[in-house]
Design an enzyme around this catalytic site. Structure first.
Site, PDB file in Angstrom:
ATOM      1  N   THR A  46      13.556   1.956  -6.824  1.00 23.66           N
ATOM      2  CA  THR A  46      12.463   0.899  -6.626  1.00 23.66           C
ATOM      3  C   THR A  46      11.053   1.570  -7.110  1.00 23.66           C
ATOM      4  OG1 THR A  46      13.359  -0.416  -5.085  1.00 23.66           O
ATOM      5  CG2 THR A  46      11.033  -0.680  -5.301  1.00 23.66           C
ATOM      6  N   PHE A  78       6.937   1.494  -7.224  1.00 26.84           N
ATOM      7  CA  PHE A  78       5.915   1.197  -6.153  1.00 26.84           C
ATOM      8  C   PHE A  78       4.607   1.407  -6.949  1.00 26.84           C
ATOM      9  CE2 PHE A  78       9.455   1.663  -3.346  1.00 26.84           C
ATOM     10  CZ  PHE A  78       9.204   0.461  -2.216  1.00 26.84           C
TER      11      PHE A  78
END
Length: 308
Positions: A200, A202
């Protein structure tokens, strides 16, 4: 990268003060969430707590953005895309709504665990709770669990807290191993994600923009009149200068059916002449150009993983 930059700013902002004055960093979710891990990776140092910052859990992404813009937080950390489940569209929309700058990014390896009360066996589980993104990343693994109901919740770590506080022994949560340890719960199964290369991305948000050094990335949004060739013309501003586009995403414009705003990431900083000229040319063709910021480009975490 951002850790050194952050520590310099944090030191200057808290000079002469005490721990009560340490900078606050907002993130969505409960303590133990992946966003908190990303905050540590972006602005802290592994194994040394948060080195002078105070991580603040928020119920929603909106609260993170509002907190940074309103001055309650010095920074916010939000996920923007996952390598399996795709973009977090809410945060793309919020980037355009709020007047904030992107000042850093990181690619966090996400490894999901199935978490329940100590002493509970996998066969006793009838319900599984987690954030919709986490559930999507474990879709095939969950399908293999017979007779188990999958229930969406606000966040991963919060699901662990919910199962613990409610005392549900027939329920489990999907979250990080760190969340299990934080809430005193047991891990039933590790590596629940369908694809091991699960990352992921960020973003680190601030009220102030920065001028990064070294390898950089720039993010912006643009829109224009719906006419033939518009997108081709806009992107040609970068193609003609051999600027690498790393991401393009379209989102509908509220109140204007079938009109779209395009979000674009490209390699380079607006401190570079060719990047600045590309954006200037884009402004000549688009009716809206909003630059979210230039920031240090995160090293691909999967490269380090494959080298191990």
């Amino acid at each position: 990268m951002p850790a050194d930059w952050w520590n310099t700013r944090a030191a200057s902002s808290t000079a002469g003060g005490d721990m009560a004055a340490r900078p606050r960093v907002g993130f969505q979710g409960d303590r133990g969430a992946y966003s908190e891990q990303a905050a540590l990776q972006l602005v802290g140092t592994e194994g040394t707590a948060f080195r002078g910052i105070e991580p603040v859990p928020c119920a929603t992404f909106d609260e993170v953005f509002e907190g940074v813009q309103g001055g309650a937080f010095q920074h916010g950390v939000v996920p923007i895309e996952n390598s399996l489940a795709g973009s977090i569209h809410r945060n793309y929309d919020l980037l355009l709504r709020y007047d904030l700058s992107i000042v850093g990014e990181c690619n966090l390896r996400v490894s999901h665990c199935l978490i329940a009360h100590p002493g509970v066996s996998l066969g006793e589980i009838r319900r599984v709770y987690s954030h919709p993104q986490a559930l999507a990343q474990c879709e095939h693994s969950l399908a293999a669990l017979e007779g188990v109901e999958v229930i969406a919740a606000a966040d991963t770590a919060g699901s662990v807290r919910l199962v613990k506080e409610e005392g549900w022994r027939d329920a489990a949560a999907i979250a990080s191993e760190g969340a299990a340890a934080l809430y005193g719960m047991a891990v039933l199964r590790r590596g629940l994600e369908d694809e091991p290369h699960n990352y992921t991305r960020f973003l680190l948000l601030s009220r102030e923009a920065i001028s990064p050094e070294g390898e950089s990335k720039t993010s912006l949004a643009f829109a224009g009149r719906n006419e033939p060739g518009l997108l081709f013309k806009c992107l040609s501003a970068f193609a003609l200068r051999d600027i690498d586009l790393t991401k393009i995403e379209s989102r509908p414009i509220r109140g204007v059916p079938w009109e779209y705003v395009f979000y674009l990431d490209f390699s380079g900083s607006l401190a570079d002449d060719r990047c600045r000229r590309a954006v200037e040319q884009l402004r000549e063709m688009a009716t809206l150009v909003r630059v979210f910021g230039s920031y240090p480009r995160a090293r691909p975490a999967w490269v380090d993983s494959e080298a191990e």
